[in-house]
Enzyme design. Structure first.
Site, PDB file in Angstrom:
ATOM      1  N   HIS A  14       0.848  -1.192   0.000  1.00 55.41           N
ATOM      2  CA  HIS A  14       0.000   0.000   0.000  1.00 55.41           C
ATOM      3  C   HIS A  14       0.882   1.239   0.000  1.00 55.41           C
ATOM      4  O   HIS A  14       2.100   1.159   0.065  1.00 55.41           O
ATOM      5  CB  HIS A  14      -0.990   0.004   1.168  1.00 55.41           C
ATOM      6  CG  HIS A  14      -0.387   0.263   2.511  1.00 55.41           C
ATOM      7  ND1 HIS A  14      -0.993   1.053   3.447  1.00 55.41           N
ATOM      8  CD2 HIS A  14       0.769  -0.164   3.078  1.00 55.41           C
ATOM      9  CE1 HIS A  14      -0.248   1.094   4.548  1.00 55.41           C
ATOM     10  NE2 HIS A  14       0.819   0.355   4.339  1.00 55.41           N
ATOM     11  N   CYS A  33       6.518   5.716   3.901  1.00 58.12           N
ATOM     12  CA  CYS A  33       5.218   5.100   3.597  1.00 58.12           C
ATOM     13  C   CYS A  33       4.499   5.811   2.445  1.00 58.12           C
ATOM     14  O   CYS A  33       3.527   5.286   1.911  1.00 58.12           O
ATOM     15  CB  CYS A  33       4.328   5.089   4.835  1.00 58.12           C
ATOM     16  SG  CYS A  33       4.989   4.049   6.158  1.00 58.12           S
ATOM     17  N   HIS A  39       4.949   0.231  -0.735  1.00 59.60           N
ATOM     18  CA  HIS A  39       5.728  -0.541   0.235  1.00 59.60           C
ATOM     19  C   HIS A  39       4.805  -1.628   0.769  1.00 59.60           C
ATOM     20  O   HIS A  39       3.591  -1.547   0.619  1.00 59.60           O
ATOM     21  CB  HIS A  39       6.278   0.348   1.369  1.00 59.60           C
ATOM     22  CG  HIS A  39       5.238   0.841   2.315  1.00 59.60           C
ATOM     23  ND1 HIS A  39       4.377   1.895   2.015  1.00 59.60           N
ATOM     24  CD2 HIS A  39       4.887   0.421   3.557  1.00 59.60           C
ATOM     25  CE1 HIS A  39       3.564   2.101   3.035  1.00 59.60           C
ATOM     26  NE2 HIS A  39       3.849   1.217   3.987  1.00 59.60           N
ATOM     27  N   HIS A  41       3.838  -4.979   3.750  1.00 57.72           N
ATOM     28  CA  HIS A  41       3.887  -5.503   5.116  1.00 57.72           C
ATOM     29  C   HIS A  41       3.509  -6.974   5.116  1.00 57.72           C
ATOM     30  O   HIS A  41       2.732  -7.429   4.272  1.00 57.72           O
ATOM     31  CB  HIS A  41       2.893  -4.763   6.025  1.00 57.72           C
ATOM     32  CG  HIS A  41       3.166  -3.316   6.174  1.00 57.72           C
ATOM     33  ND1 HIS A  41       4.184  -2.816   6.952  1.00 57.72           N
ATOM     34  CD2 HIS A  41       2.548  -2.239   5.627  1.00 57.72           C
ATOM     35  CE1 HIS A  41       4.176  -1.505   6.888  1.00 57.72           C
ATOM     36  NE2 HIS A  41       3.195  -1.120   6.075  1.00 57.72           N
ATOM     37  N   ASP A  79      -4.355 -10.868   0.218  1.00 61.64           N
ATOM     38  CA  ASP A  79      -3.020 -11.462   0.186  1.00 61.64           C
ATOM     39  C   ASP A  79      -2.337 -11.233  -1.162  1.00 61.64           C
ATOM     40  O   ASP A  79      -2.907 -11.513  -2.216  1.00 61.64           O
ATOM     41  CB  ASP A  79      -3.100 -12.963   0.478  1.00 61.64           C
ATOM     42  CG  ASP A  79      -1.737 -13.575   0.754  1.00 61.64           C
ATOM     43  OD1 ASP A  79      -0.866 -12.886   1.336  1.00 61.64           O
ATOM     44  OD2 ASP A  79      -1.541 -14.744   0.393  1.00 61.64           O
ATOM     45  N   HIS A  80      -1.119 -10.701  -1.105  1.00 62.04           N
ATOM     46  CA  HIS A  80      -0.312 -10.386  -2.284  1.00 62.04           C
ATOM     47  C   HIS A  80      -1.048  -9.441  -3.230  1.00 62.04           C
ATOM     48  O   HIS A  80      -0.977  -9.579  -4.444  1.00 62.04           O
ATOM     49  CB  HIS A  80       0.157 -11.665  -2.994  1.00 62.04           C
ATOM     50  CG  HIS A  80       1.200 -12.382  -2.210  1.00 62.04           C
ATOM     51  ND1 HIS A  80       0.866 -13.252  -1.196  1.00 62.04           N
ATOM     52  CD2 HIS A  80       2.536 -12.340  -2.261  1.00 62.04           C
ATOM     53  CE1 HIS A  80       1.982 -13.726  -0.664  1.00 62.04           C
ATOM     54  NE2 HIS A  80       3.015 -13.181  -1.285  1.00 62.04           N
ATOM     55  N   GLU A 126       0.831  -4.710  11.883  1.00 63.95           N
ATOM     56  CA  GLU A 126       1.416  -4.261  10.628  1.00 63.95           C
ATOM     57  C   GLU A 126       2.932  -4.476  10.613  1.00 63.95           C
ATOM     58  O   GLU A 126       3.500  -4.870   9.605  1.00 63.95           O
ATOM     59  CB  GLU A 126       1.081  -2.781  10.414  1.00 63.95           C
ATOM     60  CG  GLU A 126       1.512  -2.243   9.079  1.00 63.95           C
ATOM     61  CD  GLU A 126       1.091  -0.809   8.889  1.00 63.95           C
ATOM     62  OE1 GLU A 126       0.238  -0.561   8.027  1.00 63.95           O
ATOM     63  OE2 GLU A 126       1.624   0.074   9.610  1.00 63.95           O
TER      64      GLU A 126
END
Length: 137
Positions: A14, A33, A39, A41, A79-80, A126
């Protein structure tokens, strides 16, 4: 009342960026960020439900079924993925950990209630140093 927590994981990218601000202000407030190239997490999602244990099973709810539900309703969507671009339930929302946690709650709650328990708390980690807890509105 008994509380049961199931933990699931997902990875997502995100960017924290307020379009109404200058690039300089975004960098000042959000630092790395606000990176134009995003970037990511490795998130850890803790889902806590509450209820009374069944006299037949001793379970508040079946933890395996709860895990399957979380994977189907949330993990498969995030996810991903890029939270800003790819996740329908985040469309038009600022992708902070706080807003992501609230959005996950809103997606998950009706499904959890169909299992006969109440959603009590979400904890979204996070990073090692940052997590959000949410107990509903």
């Amino acid at each position: 009342m008994v509380y049961l927590t199931r933990v699931e994981h997902f990875n997502a990218a995100h960017k924290l960026y307020n379009e109404s601000w200058t690039a300089e202000k975004n960098e000042e407030v959000f630092g790395k960020c606000a990176n134009a190239n995003w970037h990511g997490h490795n998130y850890e999602l803790h889902v806590t439900v509450k209820g009374e244990p069944s006299k037949e099973t001793g379970f508040v709810c079946n933890a395996k079924e709860l895990g399957s539900l979380i994977k189907q309703v949330i993990v498969e969507q995030v996810d991903h993925r890029n939270l800003n671009l790819d996740v329908p339930f985040m469309k038009g929302k600022f992708t902070s950990a706080e807003n992501l946690t609230i959005a996950i709650w809103d997606e998950l709650r009706p499904h959890v209630e169909q299992m006969g328990v109440q959603l009590h708390k979400l904890m979204l980690r996070e990073t090692r140093n940052i997590y959000v807890e949410y107990y509903g509105a």
